[in-house]
Design an enzyme around this catalytic site. Sequence first.
Site, PDB file in Angstrom:
ATOM      1  CB  SER A 146      -7.003  -1.129  -0.661  1.00  0.00           C
ATOM      2  OG  SER A 146      -7.865  -0.630   0.330  1.00  0.00           O
ATOM      3  CE1 TYR A 159      -3.130   1.889   1.536  1.00  0.00           C
ATOM      4  CE2 TYR A 159      -5.523   1.976   1.468  1.00  0.00           C
ATOM      5  CZ  TYR A 159      -4.354   1.251   1.575  1.00  0.00           C
ATOM      6  OH  TYR A 159      -4.407  -0.120   1.706  1.00  0.00           O
TER       7      TYR A 159
END
Length: 253
Positions: A146, A159
């Site tokens: 990501s 995350y």
Amino acid sequence: MDPLLDFTGKVAVITGAAQGFGKLLAQELAKRGAKLVISDINEKGVLSVADEISATGADVIAMKCDVSKNDQCKLMVDSAIKAFGRVDIGVNNAGIAHEFMPLHQTDESIMDHQFAINVKGVQFGMRYQIQQMLTQGEGAILNVSSMAGIGGAARASAYSMAKHAVIGLTKTAAVEYGKANIRVNAICPFFTLTPMVTNFADDELQQKMGQGAPMKRLGEPKEIVAVMLMMLSPANTYMTGQCIAVDGGVSAF
């Protein structure tokens, strides 16, 4: 077919294939001749995807897989070997997000859950994919990280922690196994209109999120999957250890 897009006879295993990037990538690889083993924690969803792909005449096996469980990741790769004799492509796509919150309110249970799925799930997948690729003398692995794995992600510390770890695993594996002709790369999307985003962000919030990119919008899944296909292409033989941002220009800041 253009050799860059020809996956005829290639065997691909894809986690997190019931929706989002995993589902679309499975469909696109099948169109281009690949044989597939796809999995997801959502068994009903991944079986439905397999039915759709099978109806096109492509070879596909679907199974439930909790990527935080080592034995289930092994079973997925073993199933590919049993059915098709090899594993040419491994896509470690399964992942989860968490509710936005400040770092000081992020407790251990959230970090543990992120680590179990987003980090251990990638390592377990790579472990067994690489073991088979070593016997073959070649292979390509793509891990889904990501933009939160490249830079900071306010209110998403757990995350971001996990997706940074995916980058570390990717680069380390590329260094370890380059001599064995195993390529390992990662893709790092910005917010994209997959269920992971649309399930928590209404249209107004999506508009606000998109303003963070120079292109002033969120990504479309097909735009991410187009790059995934390029990174996995059998004609793309000298690219390894790379973490490619597909982000509407965010990383240019």
